[in-house]
Design a protein around this motif. Structure first.
Motif, PDB file in Angstrom:
ATOM      1  N   THR A   1       0.856  -1.437   0.012  1.00 43.74           N
ATOM      2  CA  THR A   1      -0.018   0.033  -0.029  1.00 43.74           C
ATOM      3  C   THR A   1       0.944   1.251  -0.046  1.00 43.74           C
ATOM      4  OG1 THR A   1      -0.082  -0.189   2.352  1.00 43.74           O
ATOM      5  CG2 THR A   1      -2.156  -1.157   1.313  1.00 43.74           C
ATOM      6  N   ILE A   2       0.458   2.416  -0.134  1.00 43.57           N
ATOM      7  CA  ILE A   2       1.068   3.818  -0.050  1.00 43.57           C
ATOM      8  C   ILE A   2       0.795   4.549   1.108  1.00 43.57           C
ATOM      9  CG2 ILE A   2       1.232   3.620  -2.702  1.00 43.57           C
ATOM     10  CD1 ILE A   2      -0.797   5.922  -2.637  1.00 43.57           C
ATOM     11  N   ASP A   3       1.791   5.427   1.449  1.00 42.15           N
ATOM     12  CA  ASP A   3       1.417   6.468   2.426  1.00 42.15           C
ATOM     13  C   ASP A   3       1.728   7.863   1.772  1.00 42.15           C
ATOM     14  OD1 ASP A   3       1.252   7.776   4.755  1.00 42.15           O
ATOM     15  OD2 ASP A   3       3.348   7.259   5.638  1.00 42.15           O
ATOM     16  N   GLU A   4       0.598   8.118   0.992  1.00 46.43           N
ATOM     17  CA  GLU A   4       0.818   9.102  -0.027  1.00 46.43           C
ATOM     18  C   GLU A   4       0.646  10.678   0.610  1.00 46.43           C
ATOM     19  OE1 GLU A   4      -0.752  10.593  -4.320  1.00 46.43           O
ATOM     20  OE2 GLU A   4      -2.137   9.337  -3.049  1.00 46.43           O
ATOM     21  N   ASP A   5       0.067  10.839   1.797  1.00 44.38           N
ATOM     22  CA  ASP A   5      -0.230  11.998   2.526  1.00 44.38           C
ATOM     23  C   ASP A   5      -0.255  11.763   3.965  1.00 44.38           C
ATOM     24  OD1 ASP A   5      -1.096  14.096   0.427  1.00 44.38           O
ATOM     25  OD2 ASP A   5      -2.556  12.273  -0.016  1.00 44.38           O
ATOM     26  N   ASP A   6       0.773  12.911   4.424  1.00 47.97           N
ATOM     27  CA  ASP A   6       0.611  13.196   6.104  1.00 47.97           C
ATOM     28  C   ASP A   6       0.060  14.590   6.162  1.00 47.97           C
ATOM     29  OD1 ASP A   6       1.490  10.479   6.476  1.00 47.97           O
ATOM     30  OD2 ASP A   6       3.555  11.095   6.490  1.00 47.97           O
ATOM     31  N   TYR A   7      -0.918  14.503   7.217  1.00 50.14           N
ATOM     32  CA  TYR A   7      -1.408  15.924   7.774  1.00 50.14           C
ATOM     33  C   TYR A   7      -1.043  16.266   8.922  1.00 50.14           C
ATOM     34  CZ  TYR A   7      -4.368  15.969   3.449  1.00 50.14           C
ATOM     35  OH  TYR A   7      -4.728  15.938   1.885  1.00 50.14           O
ATOM     36  N   TYR A   8      -0.597  17.295   9.146  1.00 50.71           N
ATOM     37  CA  TYR A   8      -0.369  17.995  10.462  1.00 50.71           C
ATOM     38  C   TYR A   8      -1.236  19.371  10.589  1.00 50.71           C
ATOM     39  CZ  TYR A   8       3.545  14.738  10.071  1.00 50.71           C
ATOM     40  OH  TYR A   8       4.421  13.665   9.808  1.00 50.71           O
ATOM     41  N   GLN A   9      -1.938  19.438  11.914  1.00 54.14           N
ATOM     42  CA  GLN A   9      -2.530  20.616  12.391  1.00 54.14           C
ATOM     43  C   GLN A   9      -1.715  21.358  13.298  1.00 54.14           C
ATOM     44  OE1 GLN A   9      -6.653  20.207  13.534  1.00 54.14           O
ATOM     45  NE2 GLN A   9      -6.081  21.600  15.240  1.00 54.14           N
ATOM     46  N   VAL A  10      -1.197  22.922  12.994  1.00 51.67           N
ATOM     47  CA  VAL A  10      -0.568  23.713  13.592  1.00 51.67           C
ATOM     48  C   VAL A  10      -1.113  24.841  13.787  1.00 51.67           C
ATOM     49  CG1 VAL A  10       0.827  24.062  11.696  1.00 51.67           C
ATOM     50  CG2 VAL A  10       1.991  24.242  13.977  1.00 51.67           C
ATOM     51  N   ASN A  11      -0.983  25.685  14.749  1.00 50.67           N
ATOM     52  CA  ASN A  11      -1.212  27.068  14.917  1.00 50.67           C
ATOM     53  C   ASN A  11       0.185  27.831  14.764  1.00 50.67           C
ATOM     54  OD1 ASN A  11      -3.992  27.237  15.678  1.00 50.67           O
ATOM     55  ND2 ASN A  11      -3.410  25.928  17.424  1.00 50.67           N
ATOM     56  N   LEU A  12       0.058  28.535  13.675  1.00 49.20           N
ATOM     57  CA  LEU A  12       1.564  29.310  13.325  1.00 49.20           C
ATOM     58  C   LEU A  12       1.259  30.943  13.656  1.00 49.20           C
ATOM     59  CD1 LEU A  12       2.228  27.503   9.866  1.00 49.20           C
ATOM     60  CD2 LEU A  12       3.018  27.278  12.091  1.00 49.20           C
ATOM     61  N   GLN A  13       2.436  31.393  13.655  1.00 52.80           N
ATOM     62  CA  GLN A  13       2.422  32.913  13.726  1.00 52.80           C
ATOM     63  C   GLN A  13       2.819  33.468  12.519  1.00 52.80           C
ATOM     64  OE1 GLN A  13       5.349  34.325  16.564  1.00 52.80           O
ATOM     65  NE2 GLN A  13       4.732  32.582  18.333  1.00 52.80           N
ATOM     66  N   GLN A  14       2.363  34.825  12.179  1.00 51.95           N
ATOM     67  CA  GLN A  14       2.464  35.228  10.687  1.00 51.95           C
ATOM     68  C   GLN A  14       4.103  35.244  10.843  1.00 51.95           C
ATOM     69  OE1 GLN A  14       1.665  39.252  10.692  1.00 51.95           O
ATOM     70  NE2 GLN A  14       2.189  39.644   8.574  1.00 51.95           N
TER      71      GLN A  14
ATOM     72  N   GLY B   1      -2.881  32.205  12.697  1.00 45.81           N
ATOM     73  CA  GLY B   1      -3.918  31.275  12.391  1.00 45.81           C
ATOM     74  C   GLY B   1      -3.493  29.713  12.642  1.00 45.81           C
ATOM     75  N   GLU B   2      -4.824  28.859  12.274  1.00 46.40           N
ATOM     76  CA  GLU B   2      -4.480  27.536  12.502  1.00 46.40           C
ATOM     77  C   GLU B   2      -4.281  26.913  11.025  1.00 46.40           C
ATOM     78  OE1 GLU B   2      -8.172  24.362  12.989  1.00 46.40           O
ATOM     79  OE2 GLU B   2      -6.941  24.663  15.164  1.00 46.40           O
ATOM     80  N   TYR B   3      -3.526  26.284  10.676  1.00 46.32           N
ATOM     81  CA  TYR B   3      -3.013  25.689   9.301  1.00 46.32           C
ATOM     82  C   TYR B   3      -3.086  23.888   9.223  1.00 46.32           C
ATOM     83  CZ  TYR B   3      -1.921  30.584   8.073  1.00 46.32           C
ATOM     84  OH  TYR B   3      -1.888  31.947   8.011  1.00 46.32           O
ATOM     85  N   LEU B   4      -3.140  23.601   8.243  1.00 41.70           N
ATOM     86  CA  LEU B   4      -2.962  22.161   7.943  1.00 41.70           C
ATOM     87  C   LEU B   4      -1.462  22.020   6.960  1.00 41.70           C
ATOM     88  CD1 LEU B   4      -6.511  20.706   7.008  1.00 41.70           C
ATOM     89  CD2 LEU B   4      -5.200  20.259   9.005  1.00 41.70           C
ATOM     90  N   ILE B   5      -0.635  21.356   7.395  1.00 36.62           N
ATOM     91  CA  ILE B   5       0.347  21.093   6.545  1.00 36.62           C
ATOM     92  C   ILE B   5       0.296  19.634   6.174  1.00 36.62           C
ATOM     93  CG2 ILE B   5       2.996  20.672   6.858  1.00 36.62           C
ATOM     94  CD1 ILE B   5       3.263  22.671   9.359  1.00 36.62           C
ATOM     95  N   ASN B   6       0.340  19.449   4.514  1.00 36.97           N
ATOM     96  CA  ASN B   6       0.176  18.358   3.959  1.00 36.97           C
ATOM     97  C   ASN B   6       1.602  18.133   3.398  1.00 36.97           C
ATOM     98  OD1 ASN B   6      -1.301  17.766   0.725  1.00 36.97           O
ATOM     99  ND2 ASN B   6      -0.652  16.142   2.353  1.00 36.97           N
ATOM    100  N   VAL B   7       2.359  16.985   3.694  1.00 36.52           N
ATOM    101  CA  VAL B   7       3.269  16.130   3.022  1.00 36.52           C
ATOM    102  C   VAL B   7       2.667  15.301   1.884  1.00 36.52           C
ATOM    103  CG1 VAL B   7       5.439  14.960   3.274  1.00 36.52           C
ATOM    104  CG2 VAL B   7       4.882  16.794   4.954  1.00 36.52           C
ATOM    105  N   ASN B   8       3.103  15.498   0.888  1.00 36.81           N
ATOM    106  CA  ASN B   8       2.482  14.757  -0.252  1.00 36.81           C
ATOM    107  C   ASN B   8       3.525  14.024  -1.132  1.00 36.81           C
ATOM    108  OD1 ASN B   8       1.749  14.923  -3.360  1.00 36.81           O
ATOM    109  ND2 ASN B   8       0.078  13.990  -2.127  1.00 36.81           N
ATOM    110  N   ALA B   9       3.584  12.654  -1.305  1.00 43.44           N
ATOM    111  CA  ALA B   9       4.402  11.821  -1.826  1.00 43.44           C
ATOM    112  C   ALA B   9       4.134  11.892  -3.518  1.00 43.44           C
ATOM    113  CB  ALA B   9       4.824  10.485  -1.575  1.00 43.44           C
ATOM    114  N   PHE B  10       4.865  12.800  -4.048  1.00 42.00           N
ATOM    115  CA  PHE B  10       4.443  12.929  -5.645  1.00 42.00           C
ATOM    116  C   PHE B  10       5.061  11.791  -6.458  1.00 42.00           C
ATOM    117  CE2 PHE B  10       5.613  13.991 -10.000  1.00 42.00           C
ATOM    118  CZ  PHE B  10       4.677  14.777 -10.433  1.00 42.00           C
ATOM    119  N   SER B  11       6.242  11.223  -6.066  1.00 44.16           N
ATOM    120  CA  SER B  11       6.815   9.884  -6.541  1.00 44.16           C
ATOM    121  C   SER B  11       7.611   9.336  -5.548  1.00 44.16           C
ATOM    122  CB  SER B  11       7.481  10.110  -7.808  1.00 44.16           C
ATOM    123  OG  SER B  11       8.416  10.914  -7.980  1.00 44.16           O
TER     124      SER B  11
END
Length: 873
Positions: free
Chosen positions: A121-134, A185-195
């Motif tokens: 199987t694949i692990d194509e996406d990892d999502y992280y939630q984080v509060n970031l400052q400008q 604000g609150e953001y989602l960080i997405n690490v995506n395996a393109f290949s």
């Protein structure tokens, strides 16, 4: 001194950079032991060492993880605790100073499914939630770099908007991706395996004092594609080179392929935007495609304000009345008038200050949803307004056109910069605009093939672009390059976000980037700045009761019917046409003025207000335009010119320094990667315990430095500091640039709040002289860090530990935790004679993120489940 006890193979590893290590062949874990292990790391119920035979003893201790380090919830190690983070609706929560090591894959690993989680199987996406400052930057380091292993980084606004920022580097720059938070604000960080497959390090950096521009927006589902010429066509002329094409993505096909993507359920608009970015990158790799990119949305660079009426203070500010004594822009026959193309919202064609000054233009807005005139492209560039609400339209293009060349000296209305120039109105902005429509307008202005199927009688001499965005667009760059090749000079606004982020098209090579000034001839509060600013001009300042706007032509439709009017506005949109108009004055007296000549005059400060030593700064470039000097120089212009060299840029080979508990010195190298010389370089540090010493070879501040720490009288804990480097560019005296990086020092043993994944502890024979020195490997308890080796015979040993998140049978690889007793790089012998050895605690850090220096990868051998008896000798 302890290094003398290291085996020869490890000594060699310590002396080599990480990339030079030759990793030994992986020894697969014994299926017998794996069956005994089950899953997870909870093998120790009670941290009590079992009794050993009289001739055998135990070695035990605890591992701890450096503060801030976290781990991806779904790595490839089947023995590690598993938490799925593939769904943006259920992301992994991390802190805003996190350092995460993770794993992602676009294909199955094909390994042993008893050990690996993602064999088929694949692990194509990892999502992280984080509060970031400008201003906080998210950095992704792709560890296993190769052409086939490509991870990308996306920053999604989780507050309900559809904003998306992205980094999709590949090739030489593909090992690092960066995005920044434009606001708190609150953001989602997405690490995506393109290949491919790779470990990664995700780092949240401290907030920068520099304001961050909002992410570049684009039209979801649309790509602009430049196909390669047919085989045998090598010329780059517009007659043979295919033009960029607008391509609409196949929604049905993509929906069928990606219907299971959780992002589609979470936010359909964000999903559409991300798949547009991914599809652009996929098309980029096709053999017949030169480049493919999103169709970026651009906005006019006007800052809306209330209407005011006052005199045009901005013309005397650039000595324009004195310039008119030399030339008003009118030309004598047979020379034809200078033409300035205004690519914008169109022009209110019936305005009496503009109607006599117009040549035929065109409307290139292809989408009826944004055009407001009810049709697609046509020959009518009249501006119907950019708002459905009466009285709310900007009349942006009309205002810009009036500054360039409003009818002057006629007793009514306002004056333009060049009285004799003509305006070619080209409509590319409606409610919004996009890069494809603008590129077609540029091609029309330069008399190049375009979607209208027509070309003007004469090409424009100058193009004004009071518009833009932060998205780099090959579409625009291609059109601009072709127009420049055709001899057109291009002027563009620098943008209004008060940031240094490159703003396009002003930041493209060969485009004259214009920042805005206030009545004091300093940078206006809103104006962008940065390395792409070439020159400045009045843009107005209408903040906090200051009513100094730029006065020019507009329409007034508050009654429901358009009528001519004049109004104040402010922005770099207002600054750029001042420069375009002055260049038109120069062209009137020197028709053969070239881009190279113009650049030479700007970069020598011959046509700006810098009266002392000429130098470029990021606020106003080479200074505010001086119309009198410009026309005078044009009258006696000599041929030739040069472009500015790349500014001085100081870099360090270390992004941060980490001093483990017994490490006291580290080196770093400062180098200049720019063309200009570095001057006045100084290094300071923020901590009393830190000392920076230059080596004998340091010249002009560049070279190798030694950072040393003094732990005397300090209590146990971790200490943070900063090394700050300031310098100047030799061509921009007085403009200080800054480089800084962090320093962390450990005093004593620190039990931190870092998140520990499954750790493997290796017992090595210290007397071994071969490369096969690991006698036994055990699991550390993933919650307590406790480990124990049983049945160890008398002898000399060393302890190493680390994670194996990609399951290659090796610890201490880049992107994995790594440590040794008592500290990596300063390993000590553990001598067993006649008793158990306890309390061998040590700290693990993350390898490859500036945290530790690699000791060479170590092979997992003779794996023992914790608590299982095993003979070590």
């Amino acid at each position: 001194m302890m290094a003398n006890f290291l085996p020869a193979w490890l000594l060699r590893s310590l002396s080599m950079p990480i990339r030079s290590h030759v990793r030994p062949v992986v020894m697969l874990l014994s299926s017998l032991w794996l069956a005994a292990c089950g899953g997870g790391g909870g093998f120790i119920e009670v941290p009590k060492e079992p009794d050993a035979p009289a001739s055998q003893f135990n070695i035990s201790g605890r591992l701890s993880i450096a503060a801030g380090i976290s781990v991806d919830g779904d790595t490839n190690d089947r023995f590690a605790e598993y938490t799925n983070n593939d769904d943006p609706d259920n992301p992994q929560i991390i802190s805003n100073n996190a350092l995460v090591h993770g794993f992602a894959s676009a294909r199955g690993t094909g390994g042993d499914s008893s050990q690996e989680r993602f064999t088929s199987t694949i692990d194509e996406d990892d999502y992280y939630q984080v509060n970031l400052q400008q201003g906080q930057t998210v950095r992704l380091q792709v560890v296993d770099t190769s052409v086939s292993n490509d991870l990308d980084l996306y920053l999604l606004d989780s507050s309900g908007t559809n904003d998306i920022d992205f980094s999709q580097n590949e090739g030489e720059t593909g090992n690092q991706e960066e995005v920044s938070a434009p606001t708190d604000g609150e953001y989602l960080i997405n690490v995506n395996a393109f290949s491919g497959i790779s470990k990664y390090i995700l780092q949240i950096l401290p907030a920068s004092s520099t304001t961050v521009a909002p992410p570049a927006d684009f039209v979801a589902g649309e790509l602009v594609v430049q196909y390669k010429p047919a085989v045998g066509i090598a010329s780059r002329s517009s007659a043979t080179q295919p033009r960029p094409q607008l391509v609409t993505m196949n929604s049905a096909r993509t929906a069928m392929v990606s219907s299971n993507d959780p992002l589609q359920v979470f936010n359909p608009e964000l999903y559409e935007k991300r798949r547009t970015l991914i599809e652009a990158k996929r098309m980029q790799k096709q053999d017949d495609v030169e480049w493919a990119e999103p169709n970026y949305i651009v906005q006019p660079t006007l800052i809306p304000n209330d209407t005011h009426y006052a005199q045009q203070w901005h013309y005397p500010a650039i000595n324009l009345p004195q310039a008119w004594d030399l030339s008003t822009g009118d030309v004598d026959a047979p020379q034809e008038p200078v033409i300035v193309a205004v690519i914008d919202t169109g022009v209110y064609l019936a305005h009496p200050d503009l109607a006599p000054k117009l040549v035929p233009g065109y409307d290139f807005i292809s989408s009826t949803s944004i055009s407001r005139d009810g049709d697609g492209i046509d020959a009518n560039p009249d501006d119907p307004g950019d708002s459905d609400t009466p009285g709310a339209s900007s009349w942006h293009g009309t205002h810009v056109a009036g500054t360039v060349a409003a009818r002057s000296n006629n007793g009514v209305g306002v004056a333009g910069v060049s009285w004799g120039a003509k305006i070619m109105p080209l409509r590319a902005l409606g409610k919004i605009g996009n890069t494809f429509d603008i590129s077609e307008s540029i091609r029309f202005a330069a008399r190049l093939s375009n979607d209208s199927g027509t070309i003007p009688t004469r090409k424009a001499d100058i193009i004004n672009l009071s518009l833009g965005g932060t998205g780099f667009s090959n579409t625009l760059l291609s059109a601009i390059t072709d127009a420049r090749d055709a001899g057109v000079i291009i002027v563009a606004a620098a943008g209004n976000e008060n940031v240094s982020t490159p703003f396009y098209p002003a930041a493209y090579e060969g485009v004259i980037g214009v920042s805005a000034t206030n009545p004091q001839a300093t940078k206006a509060s809103y104006s962008n700045f940065g390395t792409y600013v070439d020159i400045a001009a009045p843009g107005g300042e209408m903040q906090q009761g200051v009513d100094f706007g730029v006065l020019s032509t507009v329409a007034d439709d508050s009654s429901g019917v358009r009528v001519p009017a004049v109004a104040f506005s402010q922005g770099t949109s207002m600054a750029a046409p001042h420069v375009a108009g002055v260049i038109a004055l120069m062209k009137a007296v020197h028709p053969d003025l070239t881009e190279a000549e113009l650049v030479s005059l700007i970069s020598s400060c011959a046509i700006t207000n810098k009266t002392t030593a000429c130098g470029r700064d990021n606020q106003l470039g080479y200074g505010q335009i001086d119309a009198y000097k410009a026309v005078a120089e044009a009258r006696r212009l000599a041929a030739g010119g040069t472009t500015p060299a790349l500014p001085a840029i100081v870099q360090s080979d270390k992004t941060q320094l980490f001093f483990a508990s017994i490490v006291s010195e580290q080196s770093f190298v400062l180098s200049n990667v720019g063309d200009n010389d570095v001057t006045k370089l100084q290094i300071t540090d923020s901590s009393s315990w830190l000392t920076i010493t230059p080596s004998a070879g340091v010249s002009n501040g560049l070279g190798t430095y030694t950072a040393s720490v003094n732990r005397t009288d300090l209590i146990d804990g971790e200490y943070a500091g900063t090394i700050r480097v300031t310098y100047e560019d030799s061509t921009a005296a007085g403009v200080t640039k800054t480089l800084q990086f962090s320093v962390t020092m450990q005093v004593g043993t620190v039990i931190s709040a870092g998140v520990m994944t499954q750790q493997y502890v290796l017992l090595e024979d210290a007397d071994c002289v071969t490369e096969d020195c690991v006698l036994q490997t055990v699991f550390a308890d993933s919650s307590t860090g406790y480990f124990v080796f049983n049945g160890v015979e008398p002898g000399n040993y060393r302890l190493y530990a680390g994670s194996d998140i990609d399951v290659d049978g090796l610890i201490c690889g880049a992107g994995e935790t790594c440590g040794a007793y008592p500290s990596l790089g300063a390993e000590q012998i553990i001598r067993i004679t006649d008793r158990n050895v306890t309390g061998r605690d040590f700290l693990l850090n993350l390898n490859g993120a500036g945290g530790v220096a690699s000791s060479g990868t170590l092979q997992i051998q003779n794996l023992q489940p914790a608590g299982q008896p095993g003979k070590a000798r």
